[in-house]
Design a protein around this motif. Structure first.
Motif, PDB file in Angstrom:
ATOM      1  N   ALA A   1       0.885  -1.204   0.110  1.00 57.29           N
ATOM      2  CA  ALA A   1      -0.112  -0.011   0.060  1.00 57.29           C
ATOM      3  C   ALA A   1       0.582   1.224   0.086  1.00 57.29           C
ATOM      4  N   LEU A   2       1.993   1.228   0.792  1.00 63.19           N
ATOM      5  CA  LEU A   2       2.886   2.317   0.963  1.00 63.19           C
ATOM      6  C   LEU A   2       3.428   2.633  -0.447  1.00 63.19           C
ATOM      7  N   LEU A   3       3.870   1.695  -1.069  1.00 64.34           N
ATOM      8  CA  LEU A   3       4.844   1.689  -2.221  1.00 64.34           C
ATOM      9  C   LEU A   3       3.863   2.157  -3.360  1.00 64.34           C
TER      10      LEU A   3
ATOM     11  N   VAL B   1       9.512   6.636   7.743  1.00 67.10           N
ATOM     12  CA  VAL B   1      10.116   8.115   7.244  1.00 67.10           C
ATOM     13  C   VAL B   1      11.234   7.795   6.366  1.00 67.10           C
ATOM     14  N   LYS B   2      12.065   6.784   6.915  1.00 72.37           N
ATOM     15  CA  LYS B   2      13.533   6.778   6.197  1.00 72.37           C
ATOM     16  C   LYS B   2      13.163   6.115   4.576  1.00 72.37           C
ATOM     17  N   ARG B   3      12.225   5.223   4.782  1.00 72.67           N
ATOM     18  CA  ARG B   3      12.227   4.491   3.504  1.00 72.67           C
ATOM     19  C   ARG B   3      11.396   5.356   2.442  1.00 72.67           C
ATOM     20  N   LEU B   4      10.235   6.259   2.880  1.00 72.70           N
ATOM     21  CA  LEU B   4       9.519   7.058   1.833  1.00 72.70           C
ATOM     22  C   LEU B   4      10.456   8.065   1.471  1.00 72.70           C
ATOM     23  N   ALA B   5      11.235   8.706   2.331  1.00 79.02           N
ATOM     24  CA  ALA B   5      12.120   9.826   1.870  1.00 79.02           C
ATOM     25  C   ALA B   5      12.984   9.426   0.881  1.00 79.02           C
ATOM     26  N   GLU B   6      13.839   8.323   1.077  1.00 79.72           N
ATOM     27  CA  GLU B   6      14.615   7.746   0.182  1.00 79.72           C
ATOM     28  C   GLU B   6      13.804   7.554  -1.160  1.00 79.72           C
TER      29      GLU B   6
ATOM     30  N   GLN C   1      15.175  13.442   4.494  1.00 74.59           N
ATOM     31  CA  GLN C   1      14.555  12.710   5.613  1.00 74.59           C
ATOM     32  C   GLN C   1      14.118  13.724   6.880  1.00 74.59           C
ATOM     33  N   GLU C   2      14.750  14.559   7.144  1.00 72.44           N
ATOM     34  CA  GLU C   2      14.693  15.588   8.265  1.00 72.44           C
ATOM     35  C   GLU C   2      13.579  16.284   8.086  1.00 72.44           C
ATOM     36  N   ARG C   3      13.420  16.890   7.030  1.00 74.72           N
ATOM     37  CA  ARG C   3      12.102  17.580   6.555  1.00 74.72           C
ATOM     38  C   ARG C   3      11.067  16.954   6.560  1.00 74.72           C
ATOM     39  N   LEU C   4      11.241  15.738   5.940  1.00 75.15           N
ATOM     40  CA  LEU C   4       9.829  14.800   6.368  1.00 75.15           C
ATOM     41  C   LEU C   4       9.377  14.488   7.774  1.00 75.15           C
TER      42      LEU C   4
END
Length: 305
Positions: A128-130, A257-262, A268-271
């Motif tokens: 779903a996230l993908l 957070v890390k996976r979606l940002a990448e 990542q920090e802004r997300l």
């Protein structure tokens, strides 16, 4: 047929009264006649009212004169339907539901029919996230020239004022601390030159429906112009009730957070910062209108960030 608004819409309109928003009662009173006029003027055949539907509009499943299935959506001015119209016309079906009446007005949207009961949320979480992230990426385009969309700075500025007012109303030390952290994050995020992409504004898994011309398409935008991390932040907390129930919730959230940002090439920090702000804002707003369970979940989630 009678156009009875679903209970979910009635509850949401009731919440707007408690926050001081005007016009909900007047629009609701006129809604049956507005719906009849919209149907008659476009020579539509109504199949049914979509339920539970949305929190800001009445959605009717209809057919056009040639038998083509479509969706008729009526929304009050406070839901910014004309802003939604302009955004959908600009996307022109790329990643989003297609607008069938771009020249129409008065808070009425005629849309292509997707599968209203089949959203990305029905998929296993990782898939779903993908799929949701892939859909969102397609929406991040340059806004139309001379646009009048609200900016992220403007929208969050209004929200920040409401958060400060709530934090001062005996909200408790823990809530006050989270509000302070969220407001500080916003100030830092807005300190640099603004990015200007057209954003969905209220994106989450349930806003991505199955379609025929594309596997998944976004619906129900509340468009805003700003940086992509703001749009992605709401997706981070999807299925928050499952995250809270999991003993690994905080670590799952950090990995998400890390996976979606990448995957979407977002800092990542802004997300993380926008996720914090949006979670606290939603939690404080839920608390203000009496949805205390939702507020508890959202503020606990925010505390992990």
């Amino acid at each position: 047929m009678a156009f009875e608004p679903p209970q979910r819409l009635l509850r949401a309109l009731g919440e707007t009264r408690r926050t001081g928003s005007e016009g909900a009662d007047e629009w609701l009173e006129k809604l049956p006649e507005l719906a009849r006029q919209a149907v008659d003027q476009r020579e539509l055949t109504v199949e049914r009212v979509q339920a539970p539907g949305g929190r800001s509009s009445l959605v009717l499943l209809v057919r056009r004169t040639d038998g083509t299935p479509a969706v008729l959506k009526l929304a009050p001015e406070r839901a910014r339907p004309e802003s939604e119209r302009v955004a959908l016309a600009h996307w022109d079906g790329r990643g989003a539901v297609r607008l069938l009446n771009p020249g129409d007005t008065h808070g009425v949207l005629l849309l292509e029919r997707l599968q209203p009961d089949l959203s990305v949320r029905s998929l296993p979480e990782a898939k779903a996230l993908l799929e949701a992230a892939g859909t969102l990426r397609r929406l991040w385009v340059e806004p139309p020239a001379g646009h009048v969309f609200e900016t992220v700075a403007e929208r969050t500025g209004r929200q920040a004022e409401a958060m400060r007012a709530t934090a001062g109303d005996d909200a408790g030390a823990e809530v006050g601390t989270l509000v302070d952290a969220a407001l500080a994050a916003r100030d830092e995020l807005l300190a640099g030159p603004p990015e200007a992409r057209l954003l969905h504004g209220t994106f989450r898994q349930s806003k991505v429906l199955a379609g025929e011309r594309a596997p998944w398409l976004a619906v129900g935008p509340d468009p805003v112009v700003g940086e992509c991390a703001f749009d992605l932040a709401r997706l981070v907390r999807d299925r928050v009730e499952d995250l809270i129930a999991s003993p690994s919730g905080p670590s799952i959230t950090r990995r998400r957070v890390k996976r979606l940002a990448e995957s979407l090439e977002v800092d990542q920090e802004r997300l993380r910062g926008w996720t914090l702000f949006r979670a606290v804002e939603s939690g404080v707003r839920a608390r203000r209108v009496g949805r205390l369970r939702d507020a508890e979940l959202l503020l606990e989630f925010a505390g992990w960030l």
